[in-house]
Scaffold this active site. Sequence first.
Site, PDB file in Angstrom:
ATOM      1  N   GLY A 287      -2.809  -3.722  -0.309  1.00 44.15           N
ATOM      2  CA  GLY A 287      -2.035  -4.406   0.723  1.00 44.15           C
ATOM      3  C   GLY A 287      -2.022  -3.707   2.072  1.00 44.15           C
ATOM      4  O   GLY A 287      -1.277  -4.102   2.969  1.00 44.15           O
ATOM      5  N   LEU A 288      -2.870  -2.680   2.235  1.00 47.80           N
ATOM      6  CA  LEU A 288      -2.854  -1.935   3.508  1.00 47.80           C
ATOM      7  C   LEU A 288      -4.046  -2.274   4.414  1.00 47.80           C
ATOM      8  O   LEU A 288      -4.308  -1.583   5.387  1.00 47.80           O
ATOM      9  CB  LEU A 288      -2.795  -0.421   3.245  1.00 47.80           C
ATOM     10  CG  LEU A 288      -1.581   0.075   2.434  1.00 47.80           C
ATOM     11  CD1 LEU A 288      -1.558   1.605   2.393  1.00 47.80           C
ATOM     12  CD2 LEU A 288      -0.256  -0.434   3.010  1.00 47.80           C
ATOM     13  N   GLY A 289      -4.783  -3.310   4.062  1.00 49.35           N
ATOM     14  CA  GLY A 289      -5.836  -3.785   4.966  1.00 49.35           C
ATOM     15  C   GLY A 289      -7.144  -3.027   4.866  1.00 49.35           C
ATOM     16  O   GLY A 289      -7.935  -3.032   5.815  1.00 49.35           O
ATOM     17  N   SER A 290      -7.384  -2.406   3.708  1.00 47.58           N
ATOM     18  CA  SER A 290      -8.593  -1.580   3.568  1.00 47.58           C
ATOM     19  C   SER A 290      -9.881  -2.350   3.885  1.00 47.58           C
ATOM     20  O   SER A 290     -10.737  -1.842   4.614  1.00 47.58           O
ATOM     21  CB  SER A 290      -8.594  -0.978   2.155  1.00 47.58           C
ATOM     22  OG  SER A 290      -9.815  -1.069   1.554  1.00 47.58           O
ATOM     23  N   SER A 291     -10.024  -3.573   3.371  1.00 51.17           N
ATOM     24  CA  SER A 291     -11.314  -4.256   3.585  1.00 51.17           C
ATOM     25  C   SER A 291     -11.541  -4.610   5.046  1.00 51.17           C
ATOM     26  O   SER A 291     -12.643  -4.408   5.569  1.00 51.17           O
ATOM     27  CB  SER A 291     -11.485  -5.476   2.667  1.00 51.17           C
ATOM     28  OG  SER A 291     -10.320  -6.228   2.630  1.00 51.17           O
TER      29      SER A 291
ATOM     30  N   VAL B  11      -7.636   0.969  -1.970  1.00 46.23           N
ATOM     31  CA  VAL B  11      -8.249  -0.368  -2.082  1.00 46.23           C
ATOM     32  C   VAL B  11      -7.300  -1.316  -2.827  1.00 46.23           C
ATOM     33  O   VAL B  11      -6.592  -0.892  -3.740  1.00 46.23           O
ATOM     34  CB  VAL B  11      -9.595  -0.248  -2.847  1.00 46.23           C
ATOM     35  CG1 VAL B  11     -10.218  -1.611  -3.103  1.00 46.23           C
ATOM     36  CG2 VAL B  11     -10.553   0.635  -2.068  1.00 46.23           C
TER      37      VAL B  11
ATOM     38  N   ASP C 297      -4.745  -9.783   8.770  1.00 45.86           N
ATOM     39  CA  ASP C 297      -5.241  -8.397   8.647  1.00 45.86           C
ATOM     40  C   ASP C 297      -6.280  -8.089   9.727  1.00 45.86           C
ATOM     41  O   ASP C 297      -6.132  -7.108  10.475  1.00 45.86           O
ATOM     42  CB  ASP C 297      -5.868  -8.146   7.258  1.00 45.86           C
ATOM     43  CG  ASP C 297      -4.826  -7.966   6.162  1.00 45.86           C
ATOM     44  OD1 ASP C 297      -3.673  -8.370   6.373  1.00 45.86           O
ATOM     45  OD2 ASP C 297      -5.166  -7.440   5.093  1.00 45.86           O
TER      46      ASP C 297
HETATM   47  O1  PMV Z   1      -4.891  -8.526   1.663  1.00 41.77           O
HETATM   48  P1  PMV Z   1      -3.451  -8.129   1.786  1.00 41.77           P
HETATM   49  O2  PMV Z   1      -2.891  -7.583   0.530  1.00 41.77           O
HETATM   50  O3  PMV Z   1      -3.181  -7.296   2.969  1.00 41.77           O
HETATM   51  O4  PMV Z   1      -2.626  -9.507   1.983  1.00 41.77           O
HETATM   52  C1  PMV Z   1      -2.790 -10.310   3.099  1.00 41.77           C
HETATM   53  C2  PMV Z   1      -1.606 -11.174   3.321  1.00 41.77           C
HETATM   54  C3  PMV Z   1      -1.592 -12.540   2.628  1.00 41.77           C
HETATM   55  O5  PMV Z   1      -0.623 -13.282   3.355  1.00 41.77           O
HETATM   56  C4  PMV Z   1      -1.160 -12.430   1.171  1.00 41.77           C
HETATM   57  C5  PMV Z   1      -2.940 -13.252   2.679  1.00 41.77           C
HETATM   58  C6  PMV Z   1      -3.368 -13.701   4.058  1.00 41.77           C
HETATM   59  O6  PMV Z   1      -4.547 -14.012   4.221  1.00 41.77           O
HETATM   60  O7  PMV Z   1      -2.537 -13.754   4.982  1.00 41.77           O
END
Ligand code: PMV
Length: 320
Positions: free
Chosen positions: A108-112, A105, A155
């Site tokens: 930065g790997l898109g978990s949500s 979580v 994401d």
């Molecule tokens: O939620 P993350 O950590 O995968 O980051 C998404 C990428 C960002 O560019 C930071 C935010 C976005 O909405 O594009």
Amino acid sequence: MTPLPQISTGSAPGKVILVGEHAVVYGQPAIAVPLNNLHATATITSAGHYLEKLVVDAPGIALHTSFNKLAEDHPLAAAILETMRTLNISEAPGGTLRVHSALPVAAGLGSSAAITIAIARALAACFATELPATAAAQIASAVEHLHHGSSSGIDPTVIAHHAAICFTKNKDPEFIYPHSSLELVIADSGLTGSTREAVNAVRKLHSDSPDRFSSIFAEIGALAFSARAPLEAGKHEMLGALMNANHRLLQAIGVSTALLDALCAAAIQAGAYGAKLTGAGTGGCMIALVDKSGAPEVQKALLAAGAKSASITTLESTTR
Ligand code: PMV
């Protein structure tokens, strides 16, 4: 619509951004690929009617409660409600919804987005309804918007389509077909990074120095634009150099950390073509682009440099 008396499953992969995070929020292009070995899954065991309440069971976050006790903006409740709205489902099915995710979580790997889309797919299956990828992406974007404020939508899009994409905000994704497989080592710094906070911090810096930040975002966008051809052609040295340049620009906008910098340096020292933080930064993961034979060496170096975990993943080549 009536729920089917069956076990319905949905799943969705994680993702990494190869080039272009943060600048993508400001309209620049970015490149993202799905993770084939890390998924979120949702399983609905439905009694086939509405009379029973829906129990939500997510052991990863120690949650076991009934759906109607969750606040509407709880991420899992929001995923269910947004899917019901999209599919015109008036009542949640009776039974149990189990959510499991192999994705860390806030890393930065898109978990949500993966969890939301897994839930949306399980619900669609439970009601024997089609859920096109674009609708799944819209559901996850709406939920993401609730929690992350203004997000680009990258994401939800890469995860819903489960394909490498070049993404520009408010446009249809362009699909990318890498001619050769792509080997990545993904290392988790072990510190969480809030996307909302990182995006807000960058927004503040941008409003304080609009010219400087707009020009950095344009440089990042140019890197993403340039990365597409070497990704498709399998020119990984060139792609690695673009990732290194991207990491330096992410440092310049203040979203890297000392540990992420040290991990990128260690990966390159161990022979990676290139390395960068991935996602919102301020914690979370970094990625190193490697040669298949050199991957274990880079993995070892990342663990020695302080990564909490480091895994090797392959994006298979695809054809049109
Ligand atoms: O939620 P993350 O950590 O995968 O980051 C998404 C990428 C960002 O560019 C930071 C935010 C976005 O909405 O594009």
